[in-house]
Scaffold this active site. Structure first.
Site, mmCIF file in Angstrom:
data_model
loop_
_atom_site.group_PDB
_atom_site.id
_atom_site.type_symbol
_atom_site.label_atom_id
_atom_site.label_comp_id
_atom_site.label_asym_id
_atom_site.label_seq_id
_atom_site.Cartn_x
_atom_site.Cartn_y
_atom_site.Cartn_z
ATOM 1 N N GLY A 1 0.812 -1.213 0.000
ATOM 2 C CA GLY A 1 0.000 0.000 0.000
ATOM 3 C C GLY A 1 0.847 1.265 0.000
ATOM 4 O O GLY A 1 1.681 1.456 0.874
ATOM 5 N N GLY B 1 -0.245 4.463 0.274
ATOM 6 C CA GLY B 1 -0.978 5.625 0.779
ATOM 7 C C GLY B 1 -0.133 6.380 1.802
ATOM 8 O O GLY B 1 1.092 6.215 1.853
ATOM 9 N N PHE B 2 -0.784 7.177 2.615
ATOM 10 C CA PHE B 2 -0.056 7.979 3.599
ATOM 11 C C PHE B 2 0.806 7.111 4.523
ATOM 12 O O PHE B 2 1.964 7.424 4.780
ATOM 13 C CB PHE B 2 -1.028 8.801 4.447
ATOM 14 C CG PHE B 2 -1.620 9.967 3.713
ATOM 15 C CD1 PHE B 2 -0.802 10.968 3.213
ATOM 16 C CD2 PHE B 2 -2.992 10.080 3.534
ATOM 17 C CE1 PHE B 2 -1.331 12.060 2.540
ATOM 18 C CE2 PHE B 2 -3.531 11.165 2.858
ATOM 19 C CZ PHE B 2 -2.713 12.158 2.359
ATOM 20 N N GLU C 1 -17.884 18.681 3.015
ATOM 21 C CA GLU C 1 -17.046 19.345 2.013
ATOM 22 C C GLU C 1 -17.650 19.215 0.623
ATOM 23 O O GLU C 1 -17.674 20.167 -0.151
ATOM 24 C CB GLU C 1 -15.626 18.764 2.048
ATOM 25 C CG GLU C 1 -14.907 19.137 3.343
ATOM 26 C CD GLU C 1 -13.451 18.689 3.407
ATOM 27 O OE1 GLU C 1 -12.648 19.437 3.963
ATOM 28 O OE2 GLU C 1 -13.136 17.590 2.911
ATOM 29 N N ASP D 1 -5.430 3.320 8.277
ATOM 30 C CA ASP D 1 -6.856 3.063 8.481
ATOM 31 C C ASP D 1 -7.147 1.617 8.844
ATOM 32 O O ASP D 1 -8.177 1.305 9.442
ATOM 33 C CB ASP D 1 -7.633 3.389 7.196
ATOM 34 C CG ASP D 1 -7.908 4.882 7.039
ATOM 35 O OD1 ASP D 1 -7.418 5.660 7.888
ATOM 36 O OD2 ASP D 1 -8.605 5.247 6.083
ATOM 37 N N ALA E 1 -5.496 11.039 7.883
ATOM 38 C CA ALA E 1 -4.203 11.077 7.204
ATOM 39 C C ALA E 1 -3.083 11.233 8.233
ATOM 40 O O ALA E 1 -2.046 10.568 8.144
ATOM 41 C CB ALA E 1 -4.172 12.234 6.205
#
Lengths: 445, 445
Positions: free
Chosen positions: A24, A26-27, A183, A312, A328
């Site tokens: 992964g 991601g962050f 948002e 996550d 994040a």
């Protein structure tokens, strides 16, 4: 020829260095790789996508303010200066913790340490069929799907000859009153009230109804009540209908039934829940209700001391017993913590590491032009001050300089003109106005 | 409510003003609409896409240098200051010149004057099945498909364990040695030799073979021989294998048979031919070999004095009898000419108009960093001078200021760093690594 004639499955055996596999990009995965700089290990990042995506700004792509490429970069570009990192665009299919192998389509990859950072995806609470009618927002592809449906509804309204159909086309439902839902609703209201009106001749985009549905008693439940109330006021002023205590019962093409009432819509978007990516069964452990893997205080998996779970996907508790939120910031912190832990173990340090401690870096959500809410410890900001804070923080965290500049320029331009420069509808991905042929792809991040 | 309660089919009847329908929002259609400013007519632009695309830079999107949104803008955004122009995202399905109606999915639209500007699409010379294996480059979606296949081949090479498969993955075939083929081949060579190498660990992108196939005796046949020779030299230096006199016999997934030899490839791209969009049968006329409609010197269709055909779709001869080339410049000129002609007729001028005269604005093609060729009347430029000329002209013609700035910035950044900022692979549109499920969408522009 392949450099040094190395092969996927042999290379790490040829080298005597320890092998760390990160699943992964991601962050969390990127932060782990960054913290492992100088560790002397060989690092392999596996991801089914070629890019790292700055998810907090996805809603800006979904509403035409930013281009996909403003917020996504090839993972290998992010890692370009790290000779010790190899990036493979390969999906992990399974993990065998006893043999210490990751299975991919192209063969098995052995590891000494494994970091699983596959993130989360949309949760439709068991109603996976809803995904087609109400796409969520987790990946760049999702954002393109949402942008296509949103803009296409306005286009169809412009060509529409039936008043009932017209009103239906211009009704947008956002399910879920968390930060993403807020948002999205705020940005859609701006598109409808500010960006589009001058460009339409028959339809009036200001006729758009934007309905935000929240099952609980208030929007933004993770924020202090004062900030929720502020957000509600701003949204209402922008013409968003916020309906709390309104649980969704059914989602069908162009229709939502919530609190026993049917609402027809031109487009429906999902921001109601996420679930962890399906990695728990790889390890033969039971995930929690949302699929997260409970990890030890040092983020390793019980019984698998060489396997870390971060981001996550990890369920770990703060000192006060509350689970670390899926943000994040927490993903980055876990990644960094894990990288450092492994580095220490590689140096032969025997002392057990300090347990992972989540440091609250605040939470932010923007509602619209000049309006954002910020919670940072005891500090609570709203209005223009919050919005400026939000803008600076987001531009700052965007990975590379060029994007930072471009995003900043896009925002200044959009602020001055209300123009949104990335409003093209792509034929393929949304494919799919109402009778979507295929689910939007889900991410594993 | 619909503004003024106007309806699609009634509005123009309510108004007594003449109605002009333009089918297609490409260069020709937009130029016609612009020339009709102040005509007092009501103008309707129909296009199946919501955006106008600056096609000459598509190859830069296809090779990751620019974002799609840098070169495409909503047609209604381009027309935002024109209250007399209505844009409908609707495809024209048929034309009835006797009743003066255009048929769409949403009903019939009457016209007083009709301008058909539906452009051209790829021609596979009767082998439509090849489209799946060798996508062409006409639309933004096409560019995303090509970008995905190109980058995915490098990604697969990085994970590849078999030397034969590795070399196949890194073989790129471009079919057609016109400007698009040359630009694509040059840009792919730069991606392989300059942009990517630092980011790969197992594969070496410089191993890429880039093969440009041309059936005729030389590449760029529409340019003077000296410029063709120059282009050939530059391409060869960049490591592109140019094979002339090499007609393609079969295209199958990952394989091309040309001049009786089979070449396996990681990706195949088509730049060999275009055909007009299928509008000739709307008017019941026979198109020429490539589907173009022969028009009178005033660009009207014989027997339909109120129907104009402009752009790639029109076949009209220059004073010397040669057909006007299918270029952005000629499309714009025809659009402008037509807009002015109609304006004159609306003012009641009886005199027949001057026939359309194509003014050569030069032709340009870029080959790579610091290398472009320019033909402008008798002027022939090559090398850095040509390249600078090409850059200035292209940035200048990009429609809006924001994009001009962004594109200029992207180029400066790319020039300095060889970086290409728009290299994300999207899951859906390219859908389609090798076993494409669906033809790339074709444009009607």
């Amino acid at each position: 020829m392949l450099r040094n004639e190395e092969r996927l499955l042999e290379r790490d055996d040829i080298a005597s260095r320890p092998r760390i596999v990160i699943i992964g990009g991601g962050f969390a995965g990127i932060a782990a790789a960054q913290a492992l700089e100088g560790s002397g290990a060989r690092i392999l990042i596996l991801d089914g996508q070629n890019h790292h995506c700055f998810q907090p700004l996805l809603y800006q792509v979904a509403t035409g303010a930013l281009a996909t490429t403003d917020i996504a970069w090839p993972i290998r570009y992010v890692m370009r200066n790290r000779e010790d990192v190899t990036v493979l665009m390969l999906e992990a299919q399974e993990v065998d913790p006893s043999r210490k192998h990751v299975k991919t389509r192209d063969g098995e990859i052995p590891y000494d340490f494994l970091i699983i950072a596959t993130g989360s995806t949309h949760s439709y609470f068991g109603h996976d069929a809803w995904a087609e009618h109400a796409p969520g927002l987790k990946s760049v592809e999702d954002a393109i799907v949402i942008r296509g449906r949103l803009l296409r509804a306005f286009e169809q309204a412009e060509a529409c000859v039936d008043p009932a159909q017209y009103q239906k086309l211009l009704t947008f439902i956002i399910i879920g009153g968390g930060p993403t839902g807020v948002e999205l609703a705020g940005a859609i209201a701006e598109v409808a009230r500010r960006t589009l009106p001058a460009e339409f001749r028959r339809a009036d985009p200001r006729d758009a109804r934007i309905i935000l549905l929240e099952a609980g008693p208030r929007i933004l439940p993770s924020y202090p009540e004062r900030l929720s109330t502020y957000a509600l006021e701003v949204l209402s002023k922008m013409g968003v209908e916020v309906r709390t205590h309104t649980a969704v019962e059914t989602v069908s093409p162009s229709k939502v039934i919530a609190a026993q009432k049917a609402i027809e819509a031109g487009a429906i978007f999902w921001a109601a829940g996420v679930k962890a990516s399906p990695a728990a069964h790889w390890l033969g452990v039971a995930g929690d209700r949302s699929g997260r893997i409970s990890v030890a205080p040092d983020l390793t998996v019980p019984m698998c001391p060489d396997v870390y779970v971060v981001g996550d996907l990890a369920r770990v508790n703060e000192a006060d017993g509350a689970p670390v939120p899926q943000l994040a910031a927490s993903a980055k912190q876990m990644g960094r913590y894990t990288g450092r832990s492994i580095k220490r173990r590689l140096r032969g340090e025997q002392a057990p590491p300090e347990p992972f401690r989540y440091k609250d870096e605040g939470s932010l959500a923007t509602i619209g032009r000049n309006s954002a809410i910020v919670k940072l410890g005891r500090l609570e900001l709203t209005g223009v001050v919050g919005w400026l804070f939000w803008s600076v923080v987001h531009v700052y965290f965007l990975i590379n300089l060029r994007s930072r500049l471009l995003v900043a320029m896009s925002w200044v331009a959009a602020y001055l003109t209300y123009h949104r420069g990335a409003r093209i509808i792509l034929d393929q991905p949304q494919g799919a106005t109402k009778e979507s042929k295929k689910d939007p792809p889900t991410t594993k991040r």
